[in-house]
Design an enzyme around this catalytic site. Structure first.
Site, PDB file in Angstrom:
ATOM      1  N   LYS A  75     -12.042 -82.090 -20.499  1.00  0.00           N
ATOM      2  CA  LYS A  75     -12.438 -83.068 -21.519  1.00  0.00           C
ATOM      3  C   LYS A  75     -11.814 -82.629 -22.828  1.00  0.00           C
ATOM      4  CE  LYS A  75     -16.625 -83.515 -23.620  1.00  0.00           C
ATOM      5  NZ  LYS A  75     -17.998 -84.033 -23.897  1.00  0.00           N
ATOM      6  N   HIS A 145     -28.009 -90.077 -32.457  1.00  0.00           N
ATOM      7  CA  HIS A 145     -27.363 -90.832 -31.380  1.00  0.00           C
ATOM      8  C   HIS A 145     -27.840 -90.387 -29.984  1.00  0.00           C
ATOM      9  CE1 HIS A 145     -24.197 -93.074 -29.405  1.00  0.00           C
ATOM     10  NE2 HIS A 145     -23.799 -91.987 -28.782  1.00  0.00           N
ATOM     11  N   GLN A 146     -27.832 -89.061 -29.773  1.00  0.00           N
ATOM     12  CA  GLN A 146     -28.164 -88.551 -28.434  1.00  0.00           C
ATOM     13  C   GLN A 146     -29.636 -88.754 -28.076  1.00  0.00           C
ATOM     14  OE1 GLN A 146     -25.772 -87.284 -26.484  1.00  0.00           O
ATOM     15  NE2 GLN A 146     -24.222 -87.276 -28.093  1.00  0.00           N
ATOM     16  N   ASN A 167     -38.440 -85.660 -37.068  1.00  0.00           N
ATOM     17  CA  ASN A 167     -37.019 -85.534 -37.407  1.00  0.00           C
ATOM     18  C   ASN A 167     -36.885 -85.161 -38.871  1.00  0.00           C
ATOM     19  OD1 ASN A 167     -34.226 -85.876 -36.461  1.00  0.00           O
ATOM     20  ND2 ASN A 167     -34.122 -87.443 -38.060  1.00  0.00           N
ATOM     21  N   SER A 207     -28.855 -81.159 -35.152  1.00  0.00           N
ATOM     22  CA  SER A 207     -27.727 -80.312 -35.576  1.00  0.00           C
ATOM     23  C   SER A 207     -28.239 -79.164 -36.431  1.00  0.00           C
ATOM     24  CB  SER A 207     -26.722 -81.143 -36.380  1.00  0.00           C
ATOM     25  OG  SER A 207     -26.385 -82.308 -35.681  1.00  0.00           O
ATOM     26  N   MET A 227     -31.383 -78.884 -26.560  1.00  0.00           N
ATOM     27  CA  MET A 227     -30.117 -79.537 -26.229  1.00  0.00           C
ATOM     28  C   MET A 227     -29.136 -79.609 -27.398  1.00  0.00           C
ATOM     29  SD  MET A 227     -30.852 -80.052 -23.135  1.00  0.00           S
ATOM     30  CE  MET A 227     -29.294 -80.814 -22.698  1.00  0.00           C
ATOM     31  N   THR A 229     -28.215 -77.126 -29.658  1.00  0.00           N
ATOM     32  CA  THR A 229     -27.445 -75.928 -30.007  1.00  0.00           C
ATOM     33  C   THR A 229     -26.293 -75.718 -29.035  1.00  0.00           C
ATOM     34  OG1 THR A 229     -29.363 -74.929 -31.032  1.00  0.00           O
ATOM     35  CG2 THR A 229     -27.618 -73.430 -30.391  1.00  0.00           C
ATOM     36  N   ASP A 230     -25.087 -75.995 -29.530  1.00  0.00           N
ATOM     37  CA  ASP A 230     -23.899 -75.896 -28.677  1.00  0.00           C
ATOM     38  C   ASP A 230     -22.756 -75.197 -29.404  1.00  0.00           C
ATOM     39  OD1 ASP A 230     -23.404 -77.844 -30.533  1.00  0.00           O
ATOM     40  OD2 ASP A 230     -22.892 -79.420 -29.105  1.00  0.00           O
ATOM     41  N   LYS A 234     -25.767 -72.297 -34.648  1.00  0.00           N
ATOM     42  CA  LYS A 234     -26.796 -73.338 -34.579  1.00  0.00           C
ATOM     43  C   LYS A 234     -28.083 -72.763 -34.002  1.00  0.00           C
ATOM     44  CE  LYS A 234     -24.374 -77.762 -34.020  1.00  0.00           C
ATOM     45  NZ  LYS A 234     -24.130 -78.808 -33.013  1.00  0.00           N
TER      46      LYS A 234
HETATM   47  P1  NAD Z   1     -26.344 -87.300 -34.775  1.00  0.00           P
HETATM   48  O1  NAD Z   1     -25.475 -86.949 -35.922  1.00  0.00           O
HETATM   49  O2  NAD Z   1     -26.416 -88.690 -34.309  1.00  0.00           O
HETATM   50  O3  NAD Z   1     -27.855 -86.824 -35.107  1.00  0.00           O
HETATM   51  C1  NAD Z   1     -28.098 -85.555 -35.661  1.00  0.00           C
HETATM   52  C2  NAD Z   1     -29.564 -85.212 -35.565  1.00  0.00           C
HETATM   53  O4  NAD Z   1     -29.764 -83.906 -36.144  1.00  0.00           O
HETATM   54  C3  NAD Z   1     -30.476 -86.137 -36.339  1.00  0.00           C
HETATM   55  O5  NAD Z   1     -31.741 -86.104 -35.740  1.00  0.00           O
HETATM   56  C4  NAD Z   1     -30.497 -85.486 -37.730  1.00  0.00           C
HETATM   57  O6  NAD Z   1     -31.628 -85.872 -38.474  1.00  0.00           O
HETATM   58  C5  NAD Z   1     -30.540 -84.031 -37.338  1.00  0.00           C
HETATM   59  N1  NAD Z   1     -29.935 -83.137 -38.328  1.00  0.00           N
HETATM   60  C6  NAD Z   1     -28.769 -83.286 -38.992  1.00  0.00           C
HETATM   61  N2  NAD Z   1     -28.522 -82.213 -39.758  1.00  0.00           N
HETATM   62  C7  NAD Z   1     -29.571 -81.366 -39.580  1.00  0.00           C
HETATM   63  C8  NAD Z   1     -29.913 -80.103 -40.098  1.00  0.00           C
HETATM   64  N3  NAD Z   1     -29.109 -79.468 -40.958  1.00  0.00           N
HETATM   65  N4  NAD Z   1     -31.067 -79.522 -39.698  1.00  0.00           N
HETATM   66  C9  NAD Z   1     -31.863 -80.140 -38.789  1.00  0.00           C
HETATM   67  N5  NAD Z   1     -31.575 -81.341 -38.246  1.00  0.00           N
HETATM   68  C10 NAD Z   1     -30.454 -81.952 -38.658  1.00  0.00           C
HETATM   69  O7  NAD Z   1     -25.927 -86.307 -33.612  1.00  0.00           O
HETATM   70  P2  NAD Z   1     -26.139 -86.464 -32.044  1.00  0.00           P
HETATM   71  O8  NAD Z   1     -24.917 -87.068 -31.442  1.00  0.00           O
HETATM   72  O9  NAD Z   1     -27.461 -87.093 -31.774  1.00  0.00           O
HETATM   73  O10 NAD Z   1     -26.125 -84.923 -31.598  1.00  0.00           O
HETATM   74  C11 NAD Z   1     -27.233 -84.095 -31.894  1.00  0.00           C
HETATM   75  C12 NAD Z   1     -26.862 -82.661 -31.591  1.00  0.00           C
HETATM   76  O11 NAD Z   1     -26.631 -82.502 -30.195  1.00  0.00           O
HETATM   77  C13 NAD Z   1     -25.580 -82.167 -32.268  1.00  0.00           C
HETATM   78  O12 NAD Z   1     -25.828 -80.879 -32.784  1.00  0.00           O
HETATM   79  C14 NAD Z   1     -24.562 -82.112 -31.149  1.00  0.00           C
HETATM   80  O13 NAD Z   1     -23.569 -81.120 -31.379  1.00  0.00           O
HETATM   81  C15 NAD Z   1     -25.458 -81.749 -29.993  1.00  0.00           C
HETATM   82  N6  NAD Z   1     -24.918 -82.101 -28.661  1.00  0.00           N
HETATM   83  C16 NAD Z   1     -25.143 -81.228 -27.647  1.00  0.00           C
HETATM   84  C17 NAD Z   1     -24.683 -81.521 -26.366  1.00  0.00           C
HETATM   85  C18 NAD Z   1     -24.962 -80.570 -25.237  1.00  0.00           C
HETATM   86  O14 NAD Z   1     -24.417 -80.755 -24.152  1.00  0.00           O
HETATM   87  N7  NAD Z   1     -25.804 -79.592 -25.409  1.00  0.00           N
HETATM   88  C19 NAD Z   1     -23.990 -82.711 -26.136  1.00  0.00           C
HETATM   89  C20 NAD Z   1     -23.815 -83.605 -27.185  1.00  0.00           C
HETATM   90  C21 NAD Z   1     -24.299 -83.299 -28.463  1.00  0.00           C
END
Ligand code: NAD
Length: 329
Positions: A75, A145-146, A167, A207, A227, A229-230, A234
């Site tokens: 990917k 989003h997720q 949140n 995030s 989920m 922390t990647d 983080k």
């Molecule tokens: P998004 O930008 O749509 O949403 C971000 C979320 O994190 C929101 O709830 C926001 O309020 C919160 N947020 C933003 N900055 C923050 C901070 N400094 N402290 C606390 N919360 C904060 O992102 P998303 O697409 O929903 O992704 C969320 C997280 O999941 C990201 O960190 C992304 O890297 C991670 N992710 C992990 C996997 C995995 O396989 N583990 C896959 C996809 C995404």
């Protein structure tokens, strides 16, 4: 993929992925590849992720080979922070699948929807195997989003009655409430402490770079799927909470380096040998949860093999239904 190998390159776009790959397809594919990883039949290659010094972008690729499923590929993609202003999502990815017998490029599959659906499938697999059967309240930390994908997939695993959510950006919770209502679940926005006190299962998908949930706020018997922390640095939950839980993961190498367990490992609160690959539970080589009071924690770091597994399903379904574009190579 193997039945399509000699018929040219298959192209499966985002819309088609969304149309063809449902939550149950993703669940089965992800569960199967976690099982193959734990058997030693599938492995991920080292991840590349670089700031490219252009457009503030982070670019990289995750790759691997599932010998059992005969899925080889990568990917490719990353994060372009300026995309939103151009009407595109900031995260962009594409999956490349290769014929493992010849190395020939077999399929190009859109990776954006599939990333969300495979990440939701991962926490969902953990809930299926590790949460108590009588769980009623699902706690959601995160509303981006997720989170909507996470909520929809988790709701299928237990007879949940209610979602409690927190949140850091409160205004984002209303949309998550709408998703809960669509699923017939009550919804309440709560404080972080209330979320810990009320939830039987918790999903964190933010995030964050600091703990959002502390050990003392969590009820005995809770299952937590971390989920978000990647990446190195983080953090979503207290390292003491990680240390007090039985920790499971998709891949130990990622869990200790870029996953939620990185902090408890760095402080010496836990050792690598205490972290259990969830595939062992799926394969019945580990008992998983052993009591109703045990706190289980799944460190879902996101591995390339998950992406390849769901992309392979998309390619197969597109090929079987004759809906994919084919290009001679
Ligand atoms: P998004 O930008 O749509 O949403 C971000 C979320 O994190 C929101 O709830 C926001 O309020 C919160 N947020 C933003 N900055 C923050 C901070 N400094 N402290 C606390 N919360 C904060 O992102 P998303 O697409 O929903 O992704 C969320 C997280 O999941 C990201 O960190 C992304 O890297 C991670 N992710 C992990 C996997 C995995 O396989 N583990 C896959 C996809 C995404």
């Amino acid at each position: 993929m193997t039945d399509t190998q000699n018929e040219g390159l298959l192209i499966v776009g985002e819309d088609l992925c969304e149309k063809l790959v449902g939550r149950s397809d993703a669940f089965e594919a992800v569960e199967a590849v976690f099982s193959a990883m734990a058997r030693g039949d599938a492995y991920n290659f080292p991840v590349i992720r670089e700031a490219i010094g252009y457009a503030d972008a982070l670019y990289g690729f995750k790759s691997g080979f599932d010998r059992a499923g005969k899925v080889l590929g990568l990917k490719s993609g990353g994060f372009w922070p300026g995309n939103m202003a151009k009407g595109l999502t900031n995260h962009q990815s594409t999956v490349f699948l290769f014929d493992p017998d010849t190395g020939k490029l077999a399929a190009l599959v859109g990776g954006n929807y599939l990333t969300a659906v495979r990440t939701a499938a991962s926490s969902s697999v953990s809930i299926s195997h590790l949460a108590r059967k009588d769980c009623k309240v699902l706690g959601m930390v995160g509303a981006g989003h997720q989170s909507h994908f996470q909520l929809r997939a988790a709701a299928e695993q237990r007879d949940f009655e209610k979602v409690v959510a927190w949140n850091p950006h409160e205004d984002m919770l209303a949309r998550l409430g709408e998703t809960a209502k669509e699923l017939g679940l009550d919804f309440e926005a709560v404080t972080q402490q209330e979320l810990g006190a009320k939830s039987d299962v918790i999903i964190t998908i933010t995030s964050a770079f600091e703990p959002l949930l502390m050990k003392d706020w969590i009820k005995p018997g809770t299952h937590i799927a971390c989920m978000g922390t990647d990446t190195k640095g983080k953090m979503e939950v207290d390292a003491a909470l990680v240390a007090s839980a039985t920790v499971f993961t998709d891949e130990v190498a990622q869990s200790i380096s870029i996953g939620e367990a990185q902090h408890a490992i760095a402080s010496g609160a836990i050792t690598e040998s205490q972290i259990i690959p969830i595939g062992k539970v799926i394969n019945k080589d580990h008992a998983g949860r052993t009591s109703d009071a045990e706190v289980t924690l799944f460190d879902g770091t996101g591995v390339g093999l998950q992406d390849l597994a769901v992309a392979s399903v998309a390619a197969r379904l597109a090929s079987e239904s004759g809906q994919a574009t084919r290009v001679a190579l």
